[in-house]
Design a protein around this motif. Structure first.
Motif, PDB file in Angstrom:
ATOM      1  N   ARG A 272       0.836  -1.206   0.000  1.00  0.00           N
ATOM      2  CA  ARG A 272       0.000   0.000   0.000  1.00  0.00           C
ATOM      3  C   ARG A 272       0.871   1.256   0.000  1.00  0.00           C
ATOM      4  NH1 ARG A 272      -3.932   0.043   4.900  1.00  0.00           N
ATOM      5  NH2 ARG A 272      -4.988  -1.557   3.701  1.00  0.00           N
ATOM      6  N   GLU A 273       1.855   1.246   0.867  1.00  0.00           N
ATOM      7  CA  GLU A 273       2.759   2.396   0.964  1.00  0.00           C
ATOM      8  C   GLU A 273       3.527   2.587  -0.334  1.00  0.00           C
ATOM      9  OE1 GLU A 273       5.390   2.609   4.476  1.00  0.00           O
ATOM     10  OE2 GLU A 273       6.989   2.817   3.011  1.00  0.00           O
TER      11      GLU A 273
ATOM     12  N   ARG B 286       2.614   1.753  -3.340  1.00  0.00           N
ATOM     13  CA  ARG B 286       1.752   2.280  -4.404  1.00  0.00           C
ATOM     14  C   ARG B 286       1.576   3.788  -4.237  1.00  0.00           C
ATOM     15  NH1 ARG B 286      -1.878  -1.255  -6.951  1.00  0.00           N
ATOM     16  NH2 ARG B 286      -3.607   0.184  -6.661  1.00  0.00           N
ATOM     17  N   LEU B 287       1.409   4.198  -3.012  1.00  0.00           N
ATOM     18  CA  LEU B 287       1.220   5.624  -2.765  1.00  0.00           C
ATOM     19  C   LEU B 287       2.467   6.407  -3.167  1.00  0.00           C
ATOM     20  CD1 LEU B 287      -0.322   7.983  -1.506  1.00  0.00           C
ATOM     21  CD2 LEU B 287       0.686   7.374   0.687  1.00  0.00           C
ATOM     22  N   LEU B 288       3.612   5.927  -2.696  1.00  0.00           N
ATOM     23  CA  LEU B 288       4.845   6.660  -2.966  1.00  0.00           C
ATOM     24  C   LEU B 288       5.215   6.603  -4.447  1.00  0.00           C
ATOM     25  CD1 LEU B 288       6.834   5.510   0.175  1.00  0.00           C
ATOM     26  CD2 LEU B 288       5.898   7.782  -0.277  1.00  0.00           C
ATOM     27  N   ALA B 289       4.975   5.450  -5.068  1.00  0.00           N
ATOM     28  CA  ALA B 289       5.251   5.363  -6.497  1.00  0.00           C
ATOM     29  C   ALA B 289       4.327   6.308  -7.258  1.00  0.00           C
ATOM     30  CB  ALA B 289       5.071   3.933  -6.987  1.00  0.00           C
ATOM     31  N   GLY B 290       3.096   6.412  -6.784  1.00  0.00           N
ATOM     32  CA  GLY B 290       2.154   7.331  -7.411  1.00  0.00           C
ATOM     33  C   GLY B 290       2.619   8.770  -7.292  1.00  0.00           C
TER      34      GLY B 290
ATOM     35  N   LEU C  59       3.108   0.180  -9.289  1.00  0.00           N
ATOM     36  CA  LEU C  59       2.000   0.824  -9.998  1.00  0.00           C
ATOM     37  C   LEU C  59       1.844   0.299 -11.416  1.00  0.00           C
ATOM     38  CD1 LEU C  59       2.579   4.509  -9.007  1.00  0.00           C
ATOM     39  CD2 LEU C  59       0.644   3.094  -8.370  1.00  0.00           C
ATOM     40  N   GLY C  60       2.842  -0.393 -11.864  1.00  0.00           N
ATOM     41  CA  GLY C  60       2.855  -0.769 -13.265  1.00  0.00           C
ATOM     42  C   GLY C  60       1.863  -1.862 -13.595  1.00  0.00           C
ATOM     43  N   ASP C  61       1.854  -2.206 -14.865  1.00  0.00           N
ATOM     44  CA  ASP C  61       1.004  -3.310 -15.310  1.00  0.00           C
ATOM     45  C   ASP C  61       1.391  -4.558 -14.545  1.00  0.00           C
ATOM     46  OD1 ASP C  61       1.011  -2.330 -18.790  1.00  0.00           O
ATOM     47  OD2 ASP C  61       0.120  -1.447 -17.005  1.00  0.00           O
TER      48      ASP C  61
ATOM     49  N   ARG D 118     -13.743  -4.734   1.916  1.00  0.00           N
ATOM     50  CA  ARG D 118     -13.095  -3.433   1.977  1.00  0.00           C
ATOM     51  C   ARG D 118     -11.577  -3.584   1.896  1.00  0.00           C
ATOM     52  NH1 ARG D 118     -14.778  -0.286   7.090  1.00  0.00           N
ATOM     53  NH2 ARG D 118     -16.763  -0.249   6.015  1.00  0.00           N
ATOM     54  N   ASP D 119     -11.077  -4.715   2.442  1.00  0.00           N
ATOM     55  CA  ASP D 119      -9.641  -4.954   2.466  1.00  0.00           C
ATOM     56  C   ASP D 119      -9.101  -5.505   1.158  1.00  0.00           C
ATOM     57  OD1 ASP D 119      -8.249  -4.118   4.537  1.00  0.00           O
ATOM     58  OD2 ASP D 119      -8.182  -6.015   5.633  1.00  0.00           O
TER      59      ASP D 119
END
Lengths: 897, 296
Positions: A352-353, A355-359, A434-436, A893-894
């Motif tokens: 999760r972290e 994905r956020l930072l890569a975003g 984040l990639g494919d 939700r998870d």
């Protein structure tokens, strides 16, 4: 713009998340533990070698002897003695020094008694500290003046002397006339380390006898030109000796109080000897008085064979380097694999972290940098824990939990590589989060991977076979079982997956819930499958390595029983004297190379002495029959033939004849799988020496052969086999002045690197297997945790479809356990040909009968597997129960999008 | 004609205006904040290729709040991820502020993303780092040359001024989403892409988030929202409906316009499709150029 508190909070992330912290620490602790364990295993092997070398070391290794020439003057003697004792007192492992002063043997002295009796006798005056308490006194000690001399019982008998008698020496040795005989000890030579054979039975001695085991200066020559002894050691008290003013040899002797039980104590003892030597030669406070005592008559000699023993030990240990390096490499590989598994968990946990930072635009260097920052502290703690754990376990298992046995460099290098590697992987994973989605492993890809594994195994298989018996333990030997087991298990797991996919149509007919379970088994995740396969391979490695260790032990014992016959084997160059009494637990075995007819086949006849062989030889169970039974068979009635025992698998006629000059007809009355001193190259027959001699004597008498011919057992090549140590056997032979060669002992052979190396390598491999099983069980728990969301979704859906949570958890646990059982069975089956392929390479004497057979310890392994299955089942069950406790909404939700 | 109940996620806005092919693809006078041209996205899956986006042309004006709606699997998330620069299209181009993301290297694309775009995920915890306080979450995004008070300003703007030292676990879901939106303010981003930001929020939190979006829009930030939530629609200036990976309609100022793609294909809104049960229609163009779609 990040403040310090934010950085601190960032660094503290792993310490707030117990699972993350455990994964990071375990990822560092595992390689550290395994590499440290390898060092400690090697240390244990080195200690074993040192112990075995010391078993064969001369008895003088149990003490330190310093000898110097000395002019016997009281002041110089006392000064040198005080200085020397200081040196010994400061040596931790040595007891108090005792001083012995020996005069050179007088050519011929004259002893006169008070009554005027005199006799010319070569005398050797000896002062031995502690003699008055050590000697077994056969006469009363006179209290007259407290000064006197000790004489032997022979001397007392020869002169008719008793305690209190005055004794004067003239000509060569000037013993003052006021000395009296204080006492008559019976064991003077014993106190000096030998027994005087003249002391009790003077008539038994040969013309010249040399007593070994005594310092060269103390070795007396027993000269009895007329069949009578005429030499005596006379013990003299210190004041008498010190006043003589003649040149003597002064010896300080200190016994080692701590036994040498390993390489470390051997090194320590050797270093101590070097220190003593340095002090006697270089330190003025010691070297000065000693030099003054010697007065230029010669140099100080510190005598010990420990440096030689240490050199021998180190040479043997150096031969362990290759197997050690190969085995440790496997440990490093397993450690890094565990480390990578930890990294995978960390990545999954931080997805999760990431994905956020890569975003937000972070790239791999930022991810990698953060990973390093976050993992350094846990890695340090984990590495320390791994090392400590290795020390604790090694101390408990091997008794070698010593920090100084560790080579910290590879541990640190691997720790750095692990942290850097995981950081790099984390960086790449973070950037790609984040990639494919990467393409899933296709069946073709899996098949290609399996082909590569199979090809590697085949290559290793042929490589191991090609280096048969010469290659020792190399990388191929270590890799073959791992690659072979992994290939077999992977093929089966792949087959199960493919089979399940092909039968999904069938599963659909079982109903929705069963279909879900079926699909779960089929697509339970690459992670779970990998962990299960890993566990099975580890179990297989444990079994294989355990079987090899046990087989090597048993084969070695059996081979040594064949090769040596007993604890010590000596090749006699000449026959023993007629009628000589052998030491206890010692026998002589005759060997004769001959031809057996019909067939004119070369064979070896082994002649054993039924009276002494039983107590002297090692007779392993797998020889086939008990020794008593064998001796009974050799003593049995075979009519006109000599009863003989032949070896199975060796094609000799059941009845026939052997011998060149005297043809002996024999009948095979039993079969053995092996025999002491059985030939490696040709068939062997075992016969009783007394029966053979009697048989041949009868035959010679029948044909009128010359009576002077020696019996076959004395004409044969003689091997002395004993349960005693080499030193005792050699002392016995030296006493008899019998020539011999090739003294081989069981302990020396077992210290061979060719034998210790494989045992160490496979022992360590078994250790790795056990650790790998533990790692796999923990990894499974982490894998289930990492895939919590996906599993929870399936679980909740299945529960909502009507399955009870308990039943579902049990079924899921059973699925994993069934997979594990199947793969373990595959691993166990695959282990057998692999072990059979490896074993011939390590048979210490491959041509000696019997052929080695693998020893499989399924019992203890079954218990371990059962424990693993229960642990895995419980882990899965607990995970599933926990997953099913969650609410559907919470699960949904998870669920990752 | 049988009337099927309207699925909850569908928008039924009347009347529908059918535009020519040059409609949305025509270049506006000012450069749009987001421009997509012939964007195609194909995923490789074990079961084969999945066409998530099938040639979308789209312009979004700067400062405009735009919604992307459509049933699950219609391509909303894929389109937004490509606009955010998180994924590359399989074909076509995506421009943000005139920068063609498809022509950039991975490194430059990441930098561009960091400079221009705030992405707000559906799950509030996905937008925040769990170990940092609210102020720290924002402070790490503030450019060096920016006013240090921008964090406090952003928190105040989005109604979070009492939560400086609170970690995400200490904030409600609505507060977390607002904090996620506040990142755009402190980072100076001109584009916010939110993927169903209210999906897991209750009414009050939703209202607070929508108010935050309004405040962002008032600051001239372009907001692109994928949503199923009808409560969000009144806050949007433009709504793009997707179906099967293509734009089905674009709604602006209460007018829903169907789109004819470059291949001449027309996607009817679902409500209109229900009128053509046999999936056949008659299209008539009268002398005035009006187009009529009639049942056969």
């Amino acid at each position: 713009m990040t403040d310090r508190r934010a950085i601190a909070a960032w660094l503290a992330v792993p310490w707030r998340d117990r699972a993350l912290l455990f994964a990071l620490m375990a990822a560092a602790a595992t390689p550290a533990f395994l590499i440290a364990s390898a060092d400690l295993w090697r240390s244990a092997a080195a200690d074993e070698i040192a112990r075995r070398v010391m078993v064969d070391a001369p008895a003088t290794d149990d003490e330190v002897v310093v000898e110097t020439p000395a002019w016997l003057r009281p002041d110089e003697v006392m000064a040198a003695d005080d200085a020397a004792r200081t040196v010994f007192d400061e040596a931790d492992s040595l007891g108090p020094a005792r001083r012995t002063v020996v005069l050179p043997p007088s050519p011929r002295d004259v002893l006169e008694t008070d009554e005027g009796a005199s006799i010319r006798v070569p005398l050797r005056l000896v002062h031995h500290e502690g003699a008055d308490t050590d000697l077994d006194l056969t006469a009363n000690v006179t209290t007259d003046g407290g000064i006197g001399i000790w004489i032997s019982t022979w001397l007392a008998a020869e002169f008719g002397l008793a305690a209190g008698d005055r004794l004067t020496s003239r000509e060569c040795v000037d013993v003052p006339a006021d000395r009296c005989v204080r006492t008559v000890p019976a064991d003077g030579f014993t106190v000096l380390g030998v027994t005087d054979p003249l002391w009790r039975e003077p008539g038994d001695q040969g013309p010249v006898a040399t007593v070994d085991g005594l310092d060269a200066a103390l070795v007396p020559q027993f000269i009895a030109p007329f069949g009578l002894p005429n030499f005596a050691i006379v013990f003299v008290d210190e004041p008498t000796m010190a006043d003589l003013g003649v040149q003597a040899s002064m010896v300080w002797r200190a016994e080692r109080e701590e036994a040498i039980d390993g390489l470390r104590s051997l090194e320590s003892a050797t270093a101590e000897i070097r220190t003593i030597e340095r002090r006697f030669v270089q330190t003025p406070s010691v070297a000065g008085p000693v030099a003054e005592l010697a007065a230029g008559a010669g140099a100080v000699d510190v005598r010990s064979t420990l440096p030689t023993s240490l050199a021998t030990t180190r040479s043997l240990i150096a031969d362990l380097d290759q197997p050690f390096a190969a085995a440790r490499l496997a440990g490093v590989a397993l450690g890094l694999a565990a480390c990578a598994a930890g990294g995978v968990f960390v990545v999954a946990r931080s997805r999760r972290e990431f994905r956020l930072l890569a975003g937000e635009g972070d790239r791999w260097p930022e991810f990698a940098g953060r990973a390093v920052a976050q993992s350094v502290a846990p890695a340090i703690v984990g590495t320390v824990l791994g090392v400590v754990l290795a020390l604790v376990v090694a101390e408990a298992e091997l008794g070698v939990g010593r920090f100084d046995a560790l080579d910290l460099r590879p541990i640190l290098v691997v720790a750095v590589v692990a942290v850097a590697g995981n950081a790099l992987a984390t960086g790449i994973a973070g950037e790609r989060s984040l990639g494919d989605r990467p393409p899933l492993a296709s069946a073709e890809l899996l098949a290609a991977g399996l082909l590569v594994m199979a090809a590697t195994t085949a290559l290793l298989w042929f490589q191991v076979g090609r280096g048969n018996r010469d290659g020792g333990v190399d990388l191929a030997v270590v890799l073959l079982p791992i690659a072979g087991l992994a290939t077999a298990v992977a093929i089966v797991m792949f087959g199960i997956g493919a089979g399940l996919r092909r039968t999904t149509g069938f599963a659909r007919r079982l109903g929705p819930m069963r279909l879900l379970l079926w699909r779960r088994l089929d697509g339970g995740g690459v992670g779970e499958r990998t962990v299960v396969a890993f566990t099975a391979v580890a179990i297989g490695v444990t079994l294989l390595a355990g079987a090899l260790v046990e087989t090597l032990d048993r084969t070695l014992t059996r081979d040594l029983a064949t090769e040596l016959g007993g604890a010590t084997r000596v090749e006699l160059i000449g026959p023993l004297p007629e009628g000589v009494v052998l030491p206890e637990r010692t026998t002589v075995i005759g060997l004769s190379s001959t031809r057996v007819s019909p067939g004119n086949r070369a064979a070896t006849v082994i002649m054993v002495d039924p009276g002494t062989v039983a107590d002297a030889v090692v007779w392993p169970d797998d020889i086939g029959i008990d020794l008593d039974v064998a001796l009974d068979l050799l003593a049995s009635d075979a009519g006109d033939d000599l009863p003989a025992l032949a070896l199975v698998d060796q094609t000799l006629p059941v009845t026939g004849g052997f011998g060149l000059r005297d043809v002996v007809r024999y009948e095979t009355v039993g079969r053995l799988r092996s025999a002491p001193l059985a030939s490696a190259g040709e068939p062997s027959l075992l016969v009783a020496a007394d029966r053979l001699d009697a048989f041949v004597a009868d035959e010679r008498a029948r044909v009128g052969a010359a009576a002077s011919l020696r019996p076959p057992s004395r004409e044969a090549r003689q091997r002395l086999v004993s349960a005693l140590g080499a030193a005792e056997v050699q002392a016995f032979l030296d006493d008899l002045d019998v020539r011999y060669r090739n003294v081989v002992t069981d302990d020396a052979r077992r210290a061979d690197a060719d034998i210790v190396g494989p045992r160490f390598a496979f022992g360590y491999l078994r250790w790795l297997g056990i650790v790998a099983v533990l790692i796999a069980t923990v990894a499974l728990a982490f894998q289930l945790s990492a895939r919590r969301a996906v599993r929870s979704l399936t679980t909740v859906l299945t529960v909502r479809m009507g399955a009870s949570p308990n039943r579902l958890a049990l079924v899921t646990a059973a699925e994993i356990v069934v997979l594990l059982v199947i793969s373990s069975v595959v691993a166990l089956l695959a282990a057998q040909p692999l072990a059979a392929r490896l074993l011939p390479r390590f048979d210490p004497t491959p041509d000696l009968p019997p052929r080695p057979e693998l020893v499989w310890s399924f019992g203890p392994l079954a218990v371990r597997i059962a424990i693993v299955l229960v642990a895995v089942g419980a882990t899965v069950w607990a995970s599933e129960r926990w997953a099913s406790d969650r609410q559907a909404v919470e699960v949904l939700r998870d669920t990752p999008t | 004609m049988t009337h099927r109940p309207e699925p909850p996620e569908l928008l039924a806005l009347d009347p529908v205006v059918i535009e020519g092919a040059s409609g949305p693809a025509a270049a506006p006078l000012s450069a749009p904040a987001v421009r997509c041209r012939h964007v195609v996205k194909i995923y490789e899956a074990a079961s084969g290729r999945v066409f998530a986006v099938r040639g979308i042309d789209l312009d979004v004006e700067g400062g405009c709040t735009t919604g992307v709606v459509g049933p699950s699997g219609s391509g909303k998330s894929s389109l937004l991820r490509m606009i955010a620069g998180l994924e590359l299209p399989s074909a076509g181009s995506v421009e943000i502020d005139g920068i063609d993301l498809t022509s950039l290297s991975t490194k430059r694309r990441a930098r561009t993303r960091a400079q221009l775009v705030t992405h707000v995920h559906q799950r509030p915890p996905d937008n925040l780092l769990s170990h940092l306080t609210a102020a720290q979450q924002l402070a790490r995004l503030v450019p060096r040359e920016a006013d240090p008070d921008v964090v406090a300003d952003a928190l105040q703007t989005l109604g979070l001024d009492g939560h400086h030292d609170h970690r995400p676990a200490e904030l409600s879901s609505g507060e977390q989403q607002r904090l996620a939106l506040a990142r755009a303010i402190v980072a100076g981003h001109r584009l916010v892409i939110a993927d169903e930001p209210t999906a897991q929020l209750d009414g009050e939190s939703t209202r607070a988030v929508l108010a935050a979006i309004d405040r962002l829009a008032a600051r001239g930030v372009t907001v692109l929202v994928a949503t199923h939530d009808a409560r969000v629609l009144p806050h949007l200036q433009q709504v793009i409906a997707l179906r099967d990976g293509a734009i089905a309609s674009i709604t602006e100022a209460g007018t829903e316009r169907a789109v004819i793609d470059r291949g001449g294909r027309l996607q009817l809104p679902m409500a209109a499709r229900d009128a053509f049960s046999e999936d056949r229609a008659v299209i008539r163009v009268d002398d005035d150029g009006n187009v009529r779609i009639e049942r056969p």
